[in-house]
Design a protein around this motif. Sequence first.
Motif, PDB file in Angstrom:
ATOM      1  N   THR A  35      -8.873   3.694  -0.574  1.00 32.47           N
ATOM      2  CA  THR A  35      -9.523   2.157  -0.012  1.00 32.47           C
ATOM      3  C   THR A  35     -11.055   2.658  -0.251  1.00 32.47           C
ATOM      4  OG1 THR A  35      -9.353   2.830   2.244  1.00 32.47           O
ATOM      5  CG2 THR A  35      -7.529   2.374   1.437  1.00 32.47           C
ATOM      6  N   LYS A  36     -11.335   3.692  -0.935  1.00 29.83           N
ATOM      7  CA  LYS A  36     -12.412   3.608  -0.875  1.00 29.83           C
ATOM      8  C   LYS A  36     -13.048   3.015  -2.362  1.00 29.83           C
ATOM      9  CE  LYS A  36     -14.110   7.408   1.982  1.00 29.83           C
ATOM     10  NZ  LYS A  36     -12.807   6.820   2.983  1.00 29.83           N
ATOM     11  N   TYR A  37     -11.816   2.765  -3.614  1.00 31.24           N
ATOM     12  CA  TYR A  37     -12.863   2.315  -4.479  1.00 31.24           C
ATOM     13  C   TYR A  37     -12.624   0.848  -4.201  1.00 31.24           C
ATOM     14  CZ  TYR A  37     -11.514   6.897  -6.016  1.00 31.24           C
ATOM     15  OH  TYR A  37     -11.447   8.280  -6.817  1.00 31.24           O
ATOM     16  N   ARG A  38     -13.622   0.253  -5.591  1.00 30.86           N
ATOM     17  CA  ARG A  38     -13.785  -1.059  -5.333  1.00 30.86           C
ATOM     18  C   ARG A  38     -12.229  -2.144  -5.520  1.00 30.86           C
ATOM     19  NH1 ARG A  38     -14.732  -4.619 -10.064  1.00 30.86           N
ATOM     20  NH2 ARG A  38     -14.923  -2.949 -11.434  1.00 30.86           N
ATOM     21  N   VAL A  39     -12.429  -3.124  -4.889  1.00 27.38           N
ATOM     22  CA  VAL A  39     -11.039  -4.192  -5.024  1.00 27.38           C
ATOM     23  C   VAL A  39     -11.487  -5.130  -6.402  1.00 27.38           C
ATOM     24  CG1 VAL A  39      -9.747  -6.168  -3.330  1.00 27.38           C
ATOM     25  CG2 VAL A  39     -10.360  -4.435  -2.384  1.00 27.38           C
ATOM     26  N   LEU A  40     -10.560  -4.679  -6.916  1.00 24.53           N
ATOM     27  CA  LEU A  40     -10.650  -5.468  -8.380  1.00 24.53           C
ATOM     28  C   LEU A  40      -9.767  -6.631  -8.224  1.00 24.53           C
ATOM     29  CD1 LEU A  40      -9.321  -3.660 -10.608  1.00 24.53           C
ATOM     30  CD2 LEU A  40     -11.281  -3.341 -10.073  1.00 24.53           C
ATOM     31  N   TYR A  41      -8.580  -6.666  -7.289  1.00 18.01           N
ATOM     32  CA  TYR A  41      -7.757  -8.747  -7.235  1.00 18.01           C
ATOM     33  C   TYR A  41      -7.067  -7.947  -5.858  1.00 18.01           C
ATOM     34  CZ  TYR A  41      -4.903  -7.101 -10.460  1.00 18.01           C
ATOM     35  OH  TYR A  41      -4.511  -6.135 -11.362  1.00 18.01           O
ATOM     36  N   THR A  42      -6.358  -9.402  -5.210  1.00 18.38           N
ATOM     37  CA  THR A  42      -5.482  -9.247  -4.755  1.00 18.38           C
ATOM     38  C   THR A  42      -3.735  -9.667  -5.072  1.00 18.38           C
ATOM     39  OG1 THR A  42      -6.724  -9.095  -2.616  1.00 18.38           O
ATOM     40  CG2 THR A  42      -4.892  -9.928  -2.265  1.00 18.38           C
ATOM     41  N   LEU A  43      -3.290  -9.073  -4.264  1.00 22.43           N
ATOM     42  CA  LEU A  43      -1.868  -9.619  -5.454  1.00 22.43           C
ATOM     43  C   LEU A  43      -1.488 -10.347  -4.218  1.00 22.43           C
ATOM     44  CD1 LEU A  43      -0.347  -6.151  -6.399  1.00 22.43           C
ATOM     45  CD2 LEU A  43      -1.288  -7.898  -7.498  1.00 22.43           C
ATOM     46  N   PRO A  44      -0.452 -11.924  -4.337  1.00 22.45           N
ATOM     47  CA  PRO A  44      -0.308 -12.350  -3.780  1.00 22.45           C
ATOM     48  C   PRO A  44       0.785 -12.069  -3.043  1.00 22.45           C
ATOM     49  CG  PRO A  44       0.029 -13.042  -5.901  1.00 22.45           C
ATOM     50  CD  PRO A  44      -0.357 -11.974  -6.492  1.00 22.45           C
ATOM     51  N   VAL A  45       1.634 -12.389  -2.550  1.00 26.51           N
ATOM     52  CA  VAL A  45       2.377 -12.631  -1.639  1.00 26.51           C
ATOM     53  C   VAL A  45       3.916 -12.803  -2.715  1.00 26.51           C
ATOM     54  CG1 VAL A  45       4.698 -13.696   0.100  1.00 26.51           C
ATOM     55  CG2 VAL A  45       1.876 -13.033   0.900  1.00 26.51           C
ATOM     56  N   GLY A  46       5.139 -11.954  -2.478  1.00 25.89           N
ATOM     57  CA  GLY A  46       6.424 -11.784  -3.215  1.00 25.89           C
ATOM     58  C   GLY A  46       5.650 -11.573  -5.076  1.00 25.89           C
ATOM     59  N   ALA A  47       4.583 -10.735  -4.917  1.00 22.37           N
ATOM     60  CA  ALA A  47       3.842 -10.273  -6.514  1.00 22.37           C
ATOM     61  C   ALA A  47       5.611  -9.390  -6.537  1.00 22.37           C
ATOM     62  CB  ALA A  47       2.763  -9.264  -6.349  1.00 22.37           C
ATOM     63  N   SER A  48       5.212  -8.597  -7.713  1.00 20.53           N
ATOM     64  CA  SER A  48       6.204  -7.327  -8.675  1.00 20.53           C
ATOM     65  C   SER A  48       4.872  -7.146  -9.272  1.00 20.53           C
ATOM     66  CB  SER A  48       7.434  -8.168  -8.872  1.00 20.53           C
ATOM     67  OG  SER A  48       7.258  -8.854 -10.041  1.00 20.53           O
ATOM     68  N   VAL A  49       5.167  -5.703  -9.613  1.00 17.59           N
ATOM     69  CA  VAL A  49       4.396  -5.137 -10.362  1.00 17.59           C
ATOM     70  C   VAL A  49       4.937  -4.311 -11.437  1.00 17.59           C
ATOM     71  CG1 VAL A  49       2.224  -4.831  -8.467  1.00 17.59           C
ATOM     72  CG2 VAL A  49       3.861  -2.973  -8.604  1.00 17.59           C
ATOM     73  N   ALA A  50       4.339  -4.014 -12.252  1.00 25.39           N
ATOM     74  CA  ALA A  50       5.369  -2.552 -13.195  1.00 25.39           C
ATOM     75  C   ALA A  50       4.195  -1.304 -12.942  1.00 25.39           C
ATOM     76  CB  ALA A  50       4.824  -3.186 -14.701  1.00 25.39           C
ATOM     77  N   ILE A  51       4.650  -0.653 -12.431  1.00 30.73           N
ATOM     78  CA  ILE A  51       4.371   1.079 -12.563  1.00 30.73           C
ATOM     79  C   ILE A  51       3.977   1.451 -14.465  1.00 30.73           C
ATOM     80  CG2 ILE A  51       3.748   3.353 -11.030  1.00 30.73           C
ATOM     81  CD1 ILE A  51       5.675   1.522  -9.364  1.00 30.73           C
ATOM     82  N   TYR A  52       2.430   1.968 -14.669  1.00 29.55           N
ATOM     83  CA  TYR A  52       2.947   3.024 -16.014  1.00 29.55           C
ATOM     84  C   TYR A  52       2.711   3.956 -15.921  1.00 29.55           C
ATOM     85  CZ  TYR A  52       2.773  -1.699 -17.559  1.00 29.55           C
ATOM     86  OH  TYR A  52       2.568  -3.275 -17.839  1.00 29.55           O
TER      87      TYR A  52
END
Length: 97
Positions: A35-52
Amino acid sequence: MSIDESAESVAAAASAVRYPIAPGYRVNVRSGPGTKYRVLYTLPVGASVAIYCQTPGEWVTGPYGTTNIWDNIADGAFVSDAYVKTGRDGYVAPRCS
């Protein structure tokens, strides 16, 4: 990067399994595993992600428990696994190198 490496990268992204973010949550995507790393963007409610890949980092408590696993969802972009429904405790993707 060669044309073959680029094609492999595109194919891997297209076939990646996507995991839902916890219902009702907007999740910060950070530049590193904590959480000390910079926030790049925020995922919206209902998002899904691929985990590489996944890596250990800061411990976080969320709707799916307490974990130090952070999911790499794009180049240099991480979310805490505590907010991603993978269906398992522990790693579901290779460790990031």
